[in-house]
Design an enzyme around this catalytic site. Structure first.
Site, PDB file in Angstrom:
ATOM      1  N   LYS A   1      11.436  15.687 -19.638  1.00 18.45           N
ATOM      2  CA  LYS A   1      10.754  15.228 -18.412  1.00 18.45           C
ATOM      3  C   LYS A   1       9.277  15.612 -18.331  1.00 18.45           C
ATOM      4  O   LYS A   1       8.449  15.010 -19.001  1.00 18.45           O
ATOM      5  CB  LYS A   1      11.528  15.700 -17.175  1.00 18.45           C
ATOM      6  CG  LYS A   1      12.960  15.159 -17.187  1.00 18.45           C
ATOM      7  CD  LYS A   1      13.561  14.991 -15.820  1.00 18.45           C
ATOM      8  CE  LYS A   1      15.020  14.592 -15.942  1.00 18.45           C
ATOM      9  NZ  LYS A   1      15.483  13.619 -15.003  1.00 18.45           N
TER      10      LYS A   1
ATOM     11  N   TYR B   1      24.304  18.106 -14.590  1.00 22.42           N
ATOM     12  CA  TYR B   1      24.123  17.018 -15.547  1.00 22.42           C
ATOM     13  C   TYR B   1      23.283  17.520 -16.709  1.00 22.42           C
ATOM     14  O   TYR B   1      22.226  18.112 -16.497  1.00 22.42           O
ATOM     15  CB  TYR B   1      23.432  15.837 -14.872  1.00 22.42           C
ATOM     16  CG  TYR B   1      23.181  14.650 -15.781  1.00 22.42           C
ATOM     17  CD1 TYR B   1      24.239  13.856 -16.232  1.00 22.42           C
ATOM     18  CD2 TYR B   1      21.894  14.307 -16.177  1.00 22.42           C
ATOM     19  CE1 TYR B   1      24.014  12.759 -17.059  1.00 22.42           C
ATOM     20  CE2 TYR B   1      21.653  13.211 -17.002  1.00 22.42           C
ATOM     21  CZ  TYR B   1      22.714  12.441 -17.444  1.00 22.42           C
ATOM     22  OH  TYR B   1      22.485  11.358 -18.247  1.00 22.42           O
TER      23      TYR B   1
ATOM     24  N   ASP C   1      19.274  24.766 -19.581  1.00 19.74           N
ATOM     25  CA  ASP C   1      18.812  23.384 -19.535  1.00 19.74           C
ATOM     26  C   ASP C   1      17.710  23.320 -18.486  1.00 19.74           C
ATOM     27  O   ASP C   1      17.979  23.285 -17.287  1.00 19.74           O
ATOM     28  CB  ASP C   1      19.970  22.452 -19.191  1.00 19.74           C
ATOM     29  CG  ASP C   1      19.518  20.994 -19.098  1.00 19.74           C
ATOM     30  OD1 ASP C   1      18.290  20.751 -19.068  1.00 19.74           O
ATOM     31  OD2 ASP C   1      20.386  20.114 -19.035  1.00 19.74           O
TER      32      ASP C   1
HETATM   33  N1  PMP Z   1      19.357  17.816 -18.422  1.00 19.09           N
HETATM   34  C1  PMP Z   1      19.014  17.740 -17.134  1.00 19.09           C
HETATM   35  C2  PMP Z   1      19.065  18.978 -16.292  1.00 19.09           C
HETATM   36  C3  PMP Z   1      18.589  16.533 -16.583  1.00 19.09           C
HETATM   37  O1  PMP Z   1      18.261  16.466 -15.298  1.00 19.09           O
HETATM   38  C4  PMP Z   1      18.512  15.388 -17.419  1.00 19.09           C
HETATM   39  C5  PMP Z   1      18.039  14.036 -16.893  1.00 19.09           C
HETATM   40  N2  PMP Z   1      18.208  13.811 -15.554  1.00 19.09           N
HETATM   41  C6  PMP Z   1      18.878  15.519 -18.757  1.00 19.09           C
HETATM   42  C7  PMP Z   1      19.285  16.746 -19.224  1.00 19.09           C
HETATM   43  C8  PMP Z   1      18.812  14.342 -19.699  1.00 19.09           C
HETATM   44  O2  PMP Z   1      17.502  14.021 -19.973  1.00 19.09           O
HETATM   45  P1  PMP Z   1      17.119  12.545 -20.491  1.00 19.09           P
HETATM   46  O3  PMP Z   1      17.386  11.609 -19.341  1.00 19.09           O
HETATM   47  O4  PMP Z   1      15.672  12.651 -20.869  1.00 19.09           O
HETATM   48  O5  PMP Z   1      17.981  12.252 -21.668  1.00 19.09           O
END
Ligand code: PMP
Length: 429
Positions: free
Chosen positions: A269, A146, A241
């Site tokens: 995060k 994701y 990411d």
């Molecule tokens: N990349 C990863 C690996 C994530 O786990 C998440 C959120 N779970 C995101 C991007 C998206 O981040 P946000 O919810 O702050 O938009």
């Protein structure tokens, strides 16, 4: 037995006014057999208290950011101080410079950074920058990973949409889907073959270096290096990411854990200490593609706001204290051992993946190294386990793909209590 009458009433009301009753689908209990989610009223360290006065030991950690526990005094103080000087300036300010320096020192592959408001924005922009820099259009990602909810990233996205049983989102155009190529995580041969065919058109390869979105899945030895080497052979960029992984396993990023440097990194995060944040960074030459220096546009009214900078800095100050990651690892090991023993005692079949202070319990006997493996976890059994854990005072994410996150505020006593809860839940499964 605890009652959750007030949560039930709030949820009924919420359903009338908020779509699906929730502001992010992952908070719904749809994937765990339905029912009202728990309405939390207050967090304190490792604990949550709901609106009915029940206490829970929390392993959700707000899907990762709350690594220093709820309402950490150092972060709280930073927020009060920042907010007393005004919440939003729309001008440059000193804290964003200080925070940028601190992030760069922790993640040396980033020569330059830019703050955004979410991980979604950070990843979305790295892709735009990679396309601008390479002059190419196709994007590669690994199945089940994701990367936020931008259109392009909702192709075989994993934990968010996949928990609801639809890997792709309606409303994303077929043209967009054609811009993304998906290959299985941990499969070098599949990756190499795909790059042989498409390499010259690929702008970037998006990698969660340690997967956090179909549970905790580590890269096999050599996988990340091969991805880097092959991607670069074809003139494309590697984007890590690290929205979940940065500052989760070590002070810094997964890049330090494996000794591999990507071209760009997306963050979120934990680096906000609980307030909205995202960031991306990379090699100077690539980052200089971004406006106002270059032709790739990215902006944000709230980006780099003083409060998020202050709580983010304060969070990193807590995490850079000696012993933090050793403690998270030790608590994780204690929890792992207890869960394994409970599974043996009660004859429950599990596969447990753990890296330091994060673990996932899959209800399958197969090892999990990719999304296909994670999908084999029995969602019906997980759903019952999840609800039994709630009854026993432990809050997990309502998804079979999600990790349990330890925080610096959990104690050995909390872990013992959790293991007792797991034993009671397994006995009733
Ligand atoms: N990349 C990863 C690996 C994530 O786990 C998440 C959120 N779970 C995101 C991007 C998206 O981040 P946000 O919810 O702050 O938009």
């Amino acid at each position: 037995p605890s009652t959750r009458d007030k949560s039930d009433i709030l949820y009924t009301d919420a359903l009338t006014h908020i779509v699906g009753g929730v502001n992010s689908p992952s908070r719904s209990f749809k994937a765990v057999g339905g029912g009202a989610p728990v309405y939390m009223e207050r967090g304190d360290g490792a604990y949550f208290y709901d609106v009915d006065g029940n206490r829970y030991i929390d392993y959700l950690a707000a899907y990762g950011p709350i690594i220093t526990g709820h309402a950490h005094p150092h972060i709280h103080k930073a927020l009060i101080e920042a907010s007393s000087k005004g919440l939003l300036y729309g001008t440059p300010h000193a804290l964003e410079v200080e925070f940028a320096k601190k992030l760069k020192a922790a993640i040396p592959s980033m020569d330059k950074v830019r703050f955004t408001n979410s991980g979604t924005e950070a990843v979305m922009t790295t892709v735009r920058v990679a396309r601008a820099y390479t002059g190419r259009e196709l994007v590669v990602k690994f199945s089940g990973c994701y990367h936020g909810h931008s259109d392009l990233m909702l192709i075989a996205a994993g934990s968010g949409p996949a928990t609801l049983g639809s890997p792709d989102s309606a409303g994303v155009t077929r043209a967009t889907a054609k811009e993304v190529i998906t290959v299985p995580f941990n499969d070098v041969e599949a990756f190499r073959d795909m790059m042989r065919e498409w390499g010259s058109q690929i702008a970037c390869v998006l990698v969660e270096p340690i997967v956090g979105n179909f549970g905790i899945v580590e890269p096999k030895p050599g996988f990340l290096q091969a991805v880097n080497d092959i991607t670069h052979e074809h003139g494309a960029l590697v984007i890590y990411d690290e929205v979940i992984t940065a500052f989760r396993f070590t002070y810094g990023s997964a890049q330090q854990v494996y000794g591999i440097e990507p071209d760009m990194t997306a963050l979120g995060k934990i680096i906000g200490g609980g307030l909205p944040i995202g960031a991306y960074g990379g090699k100077a030459e690539i980052m200089e593609t971004v406006a106002p220096l270059g032709p790739a546009y990215q902006a944000g009214t709230m980006a780099g706001n003083p409060a998020s900078m202050a709580t983010g800095l304060a969070c990193l100050e807590v995490l850079e204290q000696p012993g933090v990651y050793e403690k998270l690892d030790a608590l994780g090991a204690q929890l792992e051992a207890g869960i394994r023993e409970a599974a043996d005692t009660h004859g429950v079949t599990i596969t447990l993946n753990r890296l330091k202070g994060a673990l996932t319990v899959y209800f399958t006997d197969e090892i999990v190294t990719d999304y296909e493996g994670a999908e084999k976890s029995d969602g019906e059994v997980f759903g019952r386990f999840f609800k039994l854990m709630l009854e026993n005072g432990v809050n997990l994410a309502p998804s079979k793909y999600e990790a349990w996150f330890l925080t610096t505020e959990h104690t050995e006593q909390d872990i013992e209590e959790t293991i007792a809860a797991v034993n009671r839940a397994f006995a009733q499964l």
